[in-house]
Design a protein around this motif. Structure first.
Motif, PDB file in Angstrom:
ATOM      1  N   GLU A  82       0.722  -1.058   0.012  1.00  0.00           N
ATOM      2  CA  GLU A  82       0.031  -0.049  -0.065  1.00  0.00           C
ATOM      3  C   GLU A  82       0.879   1.157  -0.076  1.00  0.00           C
ATOM      4  OE1 GLU A  82      -2.917  -0.056  -0.481  1.00  0.00           O
ATOM      5  OE2 GLU A  82      -3.467  -2.213  -0.103  1.00  0.00           O
ATOM      6  N   PRO A  83       0.406   2.328  -0.844  1.00  0.00           N
ATOM      7  CA  PRO A  83       1.372   3.414  -0.987  1.00  0.00           C
ATOM      8  C   PRO A  83       1.677   4.279   0.303  1.00  0.00           C
ATOM      9  CG  PRO A  83      -0.699   3.911  -1.969  1.00  0.00           C
ATOM     10  CD  PRO A  83      -0.678   2.270  -1.700  1.00  0.00           C
ATOM     11  N   ASP A  84       0.798   4.120   1.216  1.00  0.00           N
ATOM     12  CA  ASP A  84       1.094   5.131   2.399  1.00  0.00           C
ATOM     13  C   ASP A  84       1.196   4.215   3.674  1.00  0.00           C
ATOM     14  OD1 ASP A  84       0.553   7.815   1.521  1.00  0.00           O
ATOM     15  OD2 ASP A  84      -1.528   7.146   1.076  1.00  0.00           O
ATOM     16  N   ILE A  85       1.601   3.060   3.474  1.00  0.00           N
ATOM     17  CA  ILE A  85       1.935   2.340   4.671  1.00  0.00           C
ATOM     18  C   ILE A  85       3.780   2.159   4.546  1.00  0.00           C
ATOM     19  CG2 ILE A  85       2.117  -0.097   5.848  1.00  0.00           C
ATOM     20  CD1 ILE A  85      -0.767  -0.375   4.880  1.00  0.00           C
ATOM     21  N   ASP A  86       4.311   2.903   5.560  1.00  0.00           N
ATOM     22  CA  ASP A  86       5.676   2.987   5.492  1.00  0.00           C
ATOM     23  C   ASP A  86       6.427   2.162   6.362  1.00  0.00           C
ATOM     24  OD1 ASP A  86       5.338   5.126   3.943  1.00  0.00           O
ATOM     25  OD2 ASP A  86       4.946   6.481   5.563  1.00  0.00           O
ATOM     26  N   GLY A  87       5.845   1.038   6.975  1.00  0.00           N
ATOM     27  CA  GLY A  87       6.461   0.185   7.886  1.00  0.00           C
ATOM     28  C   GLY A  87       5.390  -0.456   8.933  1.00  0.00           C
ATOM     29  N   ALA A  88       6.031  -0.987   9.894  1.00  0.00           N
ATOM     30  CA  ALA A  88       5.014  -1.882  10.814  1.00  0.00           C
ATOM     31  C   ALA A  88       5.639  -1.664  12.284  1.00  0.00           C
ATOM     32  CB  ALA A  88       4.956  -3.164  10.441  1.00  0.00           C
ATOM     33  N   LEU A  89       4.903  -1.442  13.114  1.00  0.00           N
ATOM     34  CA  LEU A  89       4.993  -1.502  14.423  1.00  0.00           C
ATOM     35  C   LEU A  89       4.421  -3.099  14.962  1.00  0.00           C
ATOM     36  CD1 LEU A  89       5.955  -0.627  17.184  1.00  0.00           C
ATOM     37  CD2 LEU A  89       3.820   0.687  17.555  1.00  0.00           C
ATOM     38  N   VAL A  90       5.444  -3.849  15.565  1.00  0.00           N
ATOM     39  CA  VAL A  90       5.093  -5.343  15.403  1.00  0.00           C
ATOM     40  C   VAL A  90       5.221  -5.605  17.098  1.00  0.00           C
ATOM     41  CG1 VAL A  90       5.655  -7.624  14.591  1.00  0.00           C
ATOM     42  CG2 VAL A  90       6.474  -5.747  13.158  1.00  0.00           C
ATOM     43  N   GLY A  91       4.300  -6.246  17.451  1.00  0.00           N
ATOM     44  CA  GLY A  91       4.316  -6.613  18.902  1.00  0.00           C
ATOM     45  C   GLY A  91       4.749  -7.998  19.230  1.00  0.00           C
ATOM     46  N   GLY A  92       3.697  -9.091  19.107  1.00  0.00           N
ATOM     47  CA  GLY A  92       3.925 -10.494  19.439  1.00  0.00           C
ATOM     48  C   GLY A  92       4.995 -11.205  18.533  1.00  0.00           C
ATOM     49  N   ALA A  93       4.880 -10.910  17.173  1.00  0.00           N
ATOM     50  CA  ALA A  93       5.714 -11.402  16.345  1.00  0.00           C
ATOM     51  C   ALA A  93       7.276 -10.997  16.406  1.00  0.00           C
ATOM     52  CB  ALA A  93       5.240 -11.365  14.828  1.00  0.00           C
ATOM     53  N   SER A  94       7.520  -9.739  17.057  1.00  0.00           N
ATOM     54  CA  SER A  94       8.797  -9.328  17.085  1.00  0.00           C
ATOM     55  C   SER A  94       9.528 -10.208  18.266  1.00  0.00           C
ATOM     56  CB  SER A  94       8.714  -7.858  17.420  1.00  0.00           C
ATOM     57  OG  SER A  94       8.312  -7.606  18.999  1.00  0.00           O
ATOM     58  N   LEU A  95       9.111 -11.107  18.979  1.00  0.00           N
ATOM     59  CA  LEU A  95       9.657 -11.880  20.108  1.00  0.00           C
ATOM     60  C   LEU A  95      10.193 -13.017  19.568  1.00  0.00           C
ATOM     61  CD1 LEU A  95       6.958 -11.336  22.998  1.00  0.00           C
ATOM     62  CD2 LEU A  95       9.245 -10.174  22.789  1.00  0.00           C
ATOM     63  N   LYS A  96       9.948 -13.089  18.392  1.00  0.00           N
ATOM     64  CA  LYS A  96      10.504 -14.576  17.625  1.00  0.00           C
ATOM     65  C   LYS A  96      11.359 -14.007  16.511  1.00  0.00           C
ATOM     66  CE  LYS A  96       7.168 -18.039  18.822  1.00  0.00           C
ATOM     67  NZ  LYS A  96       5.636 -17.511  18.517  1.00  0.00           N
ATOM     68  N   ALA A  97      12.700 -14.375  16.836  1.00  0.00           N
ATOM     69  CA  ALA A  97      13.740 -13.864  15.633  1.00  0.00           C
ATOM     70  C   ALA A  97      13.212 -14.275  14.404  1.00  0.00           C
ATOM     71  CB  ALA A  97      14.891 -14.511  16.039  1.00  0.00           C
ATOM     72  N   ASP A  98      12.819 -15.410  13.951  1.00  0.00           N
ATOM     73  CA  ASP A  98      12.681 -15.644  12.693  1.00  0.00           C
ATOM     74  C   ASP A  98      11.216 -14.941  12.037  1.00  0.00           C
ATOM     75  OD1 ASP A  98      11.035 -17.251  14.333  1.00  0.00           O
ATOM     76  OD2 ASP A  98      11.165 -19.307  13.362  1.00  0.00           O
ATOM     77  N   SER A  99      10.441 -14.910  13.060  1.00  0.00           N
ATOM     78  CA  SER A  99       9.138 -14.187  12.299  1.00  0.00           C
ATOM     79  C   SER A  99       9.497 -12.618  12.224  1.00  0.00           C
ATOM     80  CB  SER A  99       7.911 -14.468  12.972  1.00  0.00           C
ATOM     81  OG  SER A  99       8.168 -13.962  14.490  1.00  0.00           O
ATOM     82  N   PHE A 100      10.118 -11.966  13.176  1.00  0.00           N
ATOM     83  CA  PHE A 100      10.333 -10.571  13.078  1.00  0.00           C
ATOM     84  C   PHE A 100      11.445 -10.666  11.911  1.00  0.00           C
ATOM     85  CE2 PHE A 100      12.739  -6.543  14.355  1.00  0.00           C
ATOM     86  CZ  PHE A 100      11.463  -5.700  14.252  1.00  0.00           C
ATOM     87  N   ALA A 101      12.456 -11.471  11.629  1.00  0.00           N
ATOM     88  CA  ALA A 101      13.316 -11.332  10.362  1.00  0.00           C
ATOM     89  C   ALA A 101      12.409 -11.508   9.138  1.00  0.00           C
ATOM     90  CB  ALA A 101      14.454 -12.327  10.645  1.00  0.00           C
ATOM     91  N   ARG A 102      11.692 -12.220   9.163  1.00  0.00           N
ATOM     92  CA  ARG A 102      10.783 -12.259   7.926  1.00  0.00           C
ATOM     93  C   ARG A 102      10.115 -11.032   7.597  1.00  0.00           C
ATOM     94  NH1 ARG A 102       8.402 -11.296   4.200  1.00  0.00           N
ATOM     95  NH2 ARG A 102       7.402 -12.725   2.497  1.00  0.00           N
ATOM     96  N   ILE A 103       9.541 -10.340   8.548  1.00  0.00           N
ATOM     97  CA  ILE A 103       8.728  -9.164   8.515  1.00  0.00           C
ATOM     98  C   ILE A 103       9.608  -8.193   8.253  1.00  0.00           C
ATOM     99  CG2 ILE A 103       7.487  -7.123   9.769  1.00  0.00           C
ATOM    100  CD1 ILE A 103       6.342  -9.620  11.723  1.00  0.00           C
TER     101      ILE A 103
END
Ligand code: PEP
Length: 261
Positions: free
Chosen positions: A224-245
């Motif tokens: 989406e053109p106006d989405i510049d990134g993400a603030l990630v809660g739960g999925a940032s606590l696992k290295a592999d899921s955060f790295a994929r994000i």
């Protein structure tokens, strides 16, 4: 060009040894990533140790809150200077959990934003409507109120000095994500509002989406053109899921591009 930014909000999770372990794995998994900012927000107790562990990496640090006073008899509070001293560049302000459980208001958000800017930190200001507000058709007025009051009298020297996170409360920690078009609609609205409030240049302020972001939905959101990134809660606590994000792909491409370098 707005450089994409992915922020991991660890909330009240991780002792210092746990934080070290998570950072060690993350560093290995995202060391090659270029053209996007990677920020993690561990709890206060781990900031200083994590900041040493991040030296020489492509990740930076955020705190999850601050108090607007500089120093004094404010038991349990942390100032902008202390946060800067712990190695942070960013600070999250007005997260819906703080509004819900710690009675934060648009006025306290405004004081915190000013204190963060005066103290040399980049505020990541969270806004978002509850489910009842969305169902009552009040999403835009709620966002307008939160931003107008939260940014009252705020002056920026650059659009890089502020980040906004649109986090619909009904999507945080619920597994229910806003669809990309629902998010885009509010992001575009926020961008217009920022220009009205802070001037034309504020159109380049980065606006993040937050609310059950996962490896499975990040690519679609980031198209989406106006989405510049993400603030990630739960999925940032696992290295592999955060790295994929962090490694989100747009139209199948890694989009680690020279535009942003
Ligand atoms: C958050 O903490 O800001 C958040 C969006 O949490 P989650 O990703 O778990 O919904």
């Amino acid at each position: 060009m707005r450089k994409p930014i992915i922020v991991g909000n660890w909330k009240m999770n991780c002792t210092i040894p746990e934080a070290f372990e998570l950072v060690k794995r993350l560093k290995m998994m995202v060391s090659e990533v270029k053209g996007r900012e990677i920020v993690i927000a561990p709890p206060f107790t781990a900031l200083s140790s994590v900041s040493h562990a991040l030296i020489g990496s492509n990740m930076t640090l955020a705190a999850q809150n601050l108090f607007w006073e500089g120093k004094g008899a404010f038991t349990g509070e942390i100032s902008a200077e202390m946060i800067l001293d712990s190695g942070c560049d960013y600070v999250i302000i007005g997260h819906s959990e703080r509004r819900q459980f710690f009675a934060e208001t648009d006025d306290s958000v405004n004081r915190k934003v000013k204190a963060a800017l005066a103290g040399g930190l980049i505020p990541i200001v969270c806004v978002g409507e509850t489910l009842a507000e969305r169902e009552a058709g009040e999403t835009f007025p709620v966002i307008e109120r939160q931003l107008t009051n939260g940014l009252n009298d705020v002056r920026l020297s650059s659009s890089e000095d502020l980040v906004i996170a649109y986090e619909p409360v009904w999507a945080i920690g619920t597994g229910r994500t806003a669809t990309p078009s629902q998010a885009q609609e509010v992001h575009a609205y926020i961008r217009g509002l920022l220009k009205n409030l802070l001037g034309e240049a504020a159109g380049d302020i980065r606006v993040l989406y937050g609310g059950s972001v996962k490896p499975e939905n990040i690519d679609e959101l980031m198209t989406e053109p106006d989405i510049d990134g993400a603030l990630v809660g739960g999925a940032s606590l696992k290295a592999d899921s955060f790295a994929r994000i962090v490694r989100f792909k747009v139209h199948g491409m890694a989009k680690d591009t020279e535009h942003y370098l």
